[in-house]
Write an enzyme that holds these catalytic residues in place. Structure first.
Site, PDB file in Angstrom:
ATOM      1  N   LYS A 137      -8.896  -9.419 -18.038  1.00 34.88           N
ATOM      2  CA  LYS A 137      -9.422  -9.782 -19.363  1.00 34.88           C
ATOM      3  C   LYS A 137      -9.209 -11.270 -19.696  1.00 34.88           C
ATOM      4  O   LYS A 137     -10.111 -11.931 -20.170  1.00 34.88           O
ATOM      5  CB  LYS A 137      -8.723  -8.912 -20.410  1.00 34.88           C
ATOM      6  CG  LYS A 137      -9.354  -8.989 -21.773  1.00 34.88           C
ATOM      7  CD  LYS A 137     -10.325  -7.864 -21.912  1.00 34.88           C
ATOM      8  CE  LYS A 137     -11.036  -7.838 -23.226  1.00 34.88           C
ATOM      9  NZ  LYS A 137     -12.017  -6.744 -23.244  1.00 34.88           N
ATOM     10  N   ASP A 169     -16.596  -8.493 -22.884  1.00 38.47           N
ATOM     11  CA  ASP A 169     -16.980  -8.328 -21.481  1.00 38.47           C
ATOM     12  C   ASP A 169     -18.493  -8.361 -21.285  1.00 38.47           C
ATOM     13  O   ASP A 169     -18.995  -9.083 -20.422  1.00 38.47           O
ATOM     14  CB  ASP A 169     -16.414  -7.012 -20.923  1.00 38.47           C
ATOM     15  CG  ASP A 169     -14.938  -6.872 -21.227  1.00 38.47           C
ATOM     16  OD1 ASP A 169     -14.305  -7.914 -21.487  1.00 38.47           O
ATOM     17  OD2 ASP A 169     -14.421  -5.745 -21.218  1.00 38.47           O
ATOM     18  N   GLY A 196       0.831  -1.193   0.000  1.00 35.33           N
ATOM     19  CA  GLY A 196       0.000   0.000   0.000  1.00 35.33           C
ATOM     20  C   GLY A 196       0.865   1.242   0.000  1.00 35.33           C
ATOM     21  O   GLY A 196       2.058   1.167   0.287  1.00 35.33           O
ATOM     22  N   HIS A 216       7.790  -7.754  -3.901  1.00 30.98           N
ATOM     23  CA  HIS A 216       6.471  -8.116  -4.463  1.00 30.98           C
ATOM     24  C   HIS A 216       6.553  -9.423  -5.258  1.00 30.98           C
ATOM     25  O   HIS A 216       6.929  -9.409  -6.424  1.00 30.98           O
ATOM     26  CB  HIS A 216       5.964  -6.992  -5.380  1.00 30.98           C
ATOM     27  CG  HIS A 216       5.547  -5.781  -4.624  1.00 30.98           C
ATOM     28  ND1 HIS A 216       4.276  -5.603  -4.134  1.00 30.98           N
ATOM     29  CD2 HIS A 216       6.243  -4.691  -4.235  1.00 30.98           C
ATOM     30  CE1 HIS A 216       4.198  -4.454  -3.489  1.00 30.98           C
ATOM     31  NE2 HIS A 216       5.380  -3.881  -3.530  1.00 30.98           N
ATOM     32  N   GLU A 273       4.196 -11.026  -6.463  1.00 31.80           N
ATOM     33  CA  GLU A 273       3.094 -11.130  -7.428  1.00 31.80           C
ATOM     34  C   GLU A 273       3.421 -10.517  -8.782  1.00 31.80           C
ATOM     35  O   GLU A 273       2.731 -10.794  -9.759  1.00 31.80           O
ATOM     36  CB  GLU A 273       1.828 -10.484  -6.848  1.00 31.80           C
ATOM     37  CG  GLU A 273       1.846  -8.956  -6.707  1.00 31.80           C
ATOM     38  CD  GLU A 273       2.538  -8.452  -5.438  1.00 31.80           C
ATOM     39  OE1 GLU A 273       3.304  -9.222  -4.843  1.00 31.80           O
ATOM     40  OE2 GLU A 273       2.322  -7.283  -5.075  1.00 31.80           O
ATOM     41  N   CYS A 317       5.233  -6.362   1.468  1.00 34.48           N
ATOM     42  CA  CYS A 317       5.654  -4.963   1.448  1.00 34.48           C
ATOM     43  C   CYS A 317       5.050  -4.193   2.642  1.00 34.48           C
ATOM     44  O   CYS A 317       5.414  -4.458   3.773  1.00 34.48           O
ATOM     45  CB  CYS A 317       5.303  -4.339   0.101  1.00 34.48           C
ATOM     46  SG  CYS A 317       6.172  -2.781  -0.148  1.00 34.48           S
ATOM     47  N   TYR A 318       4.104  -3.288   2.414  1.00 33.95           N
ATOM     48  CA  TYR A 318       3.457  -2.588   3.538  1.00 33.95           C
ATOM     49  C   TYR A 318       2.896  -3.624   4.522  1.00 33.95           C
ATOM     50  O   TYR A 318       2.938  -3.426   5.739  1.00 33.95           O
ATOM     51  CB  TYR A 318       2.330  -1.700   2.996  1.00 33.95           C
ATOM     52  CG  TYR A 318       1.545  -0.979   4.066  1.00 33.95           C
ATOM     53  CD1 TYR A 318       2.009   0.208   4.593  1.00 33.95           C
ATOM     54  CD2 TYR A 318       0.340  -1.505   4.545  1.00 33.95           C
ATOM     55  CE1 TYR A 318       1.291   0.874   5.584  1.00 33.95           C
ATOM     56  CE2 TYR A 318      -0.386  -0.855   5.528  1.00 33.95           C
ATOM     57  CZ  TYR A 318       0.087   0.333   6.048  1.00 33.95           C
ATOM     58  OH  TYR A 318      -0.622   0.979   7.021  1.00 33.95           O
TER      59      TYR A 318
END
Ligand code: XMP
Length: 512
Positions: free
Chosen positions: A368, A226, A54, A168, A170, A81-82
């Site tokens: 997507k 979508d 964050g 991170h 991810e 992280c945060y």
């Protein structure tokens, strides 16, 4: 209820990416706000909790904090992280401003593998983005790995099963990120990894039914991926309580209305209302050449037409939209930090407020490619699922300058040829977007013995992964030659074809 990992969102731009990585490992994952109550957290019965990164600093008085009882649930917690700093701070360690802030690449050196780094090499590249660092570990924790600027780049308390990563895992640029998250999911949380899109469908259907009950839903179908996937999913959940409205604004591609009708007939056997409003849109656009004015007119007219269709239906309670996560870029407004404000893009801007409809957006947590997978599980055809994005104002922003029937016809015919050639050369699927643009410029040509004085068509073909940046595509000469030849020969009103070789930035993908 599927085995679930909850991600508490502290406002990182990567929060949804964490959730998506977890889902890619076949474990269901849901993002909730950082201040979710313990009651809400328990409701999901999570096998583990991830505290996201964050923009805030835990050193500030108003730093966002989770409900403290999450550390008493007896389930594993991973702070990223945060999230690591927060855990350090809340459990009795010490966080301070870094002497050397760490942004971008660094080498992670593993000292103790613990459960998080099982099966991984001792050194690899990870991606960082932080200004604070943990300076003293809380009781019960031990360091697992360090980088040049963080002595506690990875930490664990194996007894209580609390873990922290300063980098991170991810993001794509972190090596072994998926394996590290995998170790958390499977070794630490004990997940089975048996969740897939079919399970998403089951739980989304339940969620839709619970929310909607026996009320009516309306969905603005554009014919794109979508809204079509959202329509198929909602129809599966509530059948004829759903009505889809397709507005033909006259700014669609060649034969698009028929294609949408066929798609519906064959794959989403529900109520479809088609509103033919092309001439209204054209009347309103007459004499207007400013791109922003055109956009506003198209948007406003769409709302008007859609509104009329809805009032014909009588009582409707919900407006369904195929909003995806990247459309939402949602995060929590933390301490007034401008990086963490909600930016919400409604596909049908303004509608909900005016019509007092509640929103139903079953895809808003998905990316997507996840929506494409979902569409495939719902039985929608590849031709639809692999379609290029198409802007809401349609060909209205691809006819440069004033829009009129003649220009639209020339553009539609040219565009259909370009797409047909791309498909038959096997290039369509390699591109993010490809289309023609009508230029209000006339040039001289010669056809047979006749002098011509006609308009110019520009071809645009770009590669991109998210439309934020894009590069023009190096299409083969013979494909360009064939396309140009066919457009000039077959489309009355165009006698010159050019190829747009501009990247984004500094240009944009669309011309207007
Ligand atoms: P630009 O031209 O800004 O486009 O590089 C980025 C992506 O957004 C699409 N686009 C739109 N989509 N309404 C939409 O729904 C719009 O007004 C609009 N303008 C651009 C564009 O096609 C590309 O994919």
């Amino acid at each position: 209820m599927p085995q679930t990992i909850l991600v508490l969102d502290f406002g990182s731009q990567y929060t949804q990416v964490i959730a998506r990585r977890i889902r890619e490992s076949n474990v269901f994952s849901k993002v909730v706000s950082y201040d979710a109550s313990i009651h809400e957290i328990r409701k999901h019965n999570p096998l583990g909790i991830v505290l996201s990164g964050g923009p805030a600093s835990v050193l500030l008085d108003d730093a966002p904090k989770p409900c403290s009882s999450i550390f008493k649930l007896g389930i594993p917690v991973l702070g990223i992280c945060y999230g690591l700093q927060l855990m350090g701070n809340l459990l009795g360690g010490k966080v301070q401003k870094s002497q050397n802030r760490e942004y971008g690449r660094s080498i992670l050196r593993i000292k103790t593998k613990g459960s998080l780094f099982q099966g991984l090499s001792n050194e690899f590249t990870v991606w960082n983005s932080h200004g604070d660092c943990l300076a003293k570990l809380p009781k019960g924790f031990r360091p697992l790995a360090q980088t040049e600027n963080s002595s506690f780049a990875a930490i664990e308390d194996p007894q209580r099963r609390f873990y922290g990563l300063q980098f991170h895992p991810e993001v794509e640029h972190s090596e072994n990120g998926t394996d590290i998250l995998g170790n958390f999911l499977f070794e630490i949380c004990g997940c089975d990894g048996d969740w897939d899109m079919d399970d998403f469908i089951d739980s989304a259907i339940l969620g839709i039914r619970n929310k909607v009950g026996n009320r009516k839903v309306i969905l603005g179908l554009s014919g794109g991926v979508d809204s079509s996937v959202a329509a198929a999913l909602i129809h599966k959940a509530i059948g004829d309580q759903l009505t889809c409205v397709f507005v033909d604004n006259g700014l669609l591609r060649l034969n698009e209305r028929e294609e949408v009708k066929n798609l519906f007939k064959n794959h989403i056997p529900g109520n479809l209302k088609v509103s033919l409003a092309g001439s209204l849109f054209l009347r309103r656009l007459k004499g207007i050449s400013n791109p922003e004015k055109k956009r506003k007119i198209i948007g406003k007219t769409f709302i008007e037409v859609f509104d009329q269709e809805v009032s014909k239906l009588g009582n409707v309670d919900f407006l369904a939209q195929g909003t995806l996560y990247p459309d939402v870029i949602e995060s929590v407004p933390i301490g007034g930090n401008p990086a963490a404000l909600i930016k919400s893009h409604h596909n049908v801007g303004g509608l909900p407020k005016k019509m007092k409809l509640r929103l139903l957006e079953p895809l808003r947590e998905l990316f997507k490619d996840e929506v494409r997978k979902l569409g495939k599980s719902l039985g929608l055809p590849d031709k639809l699922l692999m379609r290029h994005p198409f802007p809401g104002p349609g060909l209205g922003v691809r006819v440069i300058g004033e829009v009129n029937g003649h220009r639209l016809r020339v553009l539609k015919e040219a565009d259909a040829i370009f797409i047909e050639e791309l498909r038959s050369a096997g290039w369509y699927g390699k591109l993010w977007q490809a289309f023609c643009v009508f230029l209000p410029v006339k040039s001289v040509g010669v056809m047979g013995d006749e002098r011509t004085y006609e308009n110019v068509i520009s071809l645009r073909a770009v590669t991109s992964s998210d439309a934020m940046t894009a590069d023009w595509s190096y299409l083969p000469d013979d494909l360009l030659r064939r396309t140009s030849n066919r457009i000039i020969n077959e489309v009355k009103g165009a006698n010159r074809v050019v190829y747009d070789i501009s990247s984004k930035p500094p240009s944009t993908i669309e011309w207007e």
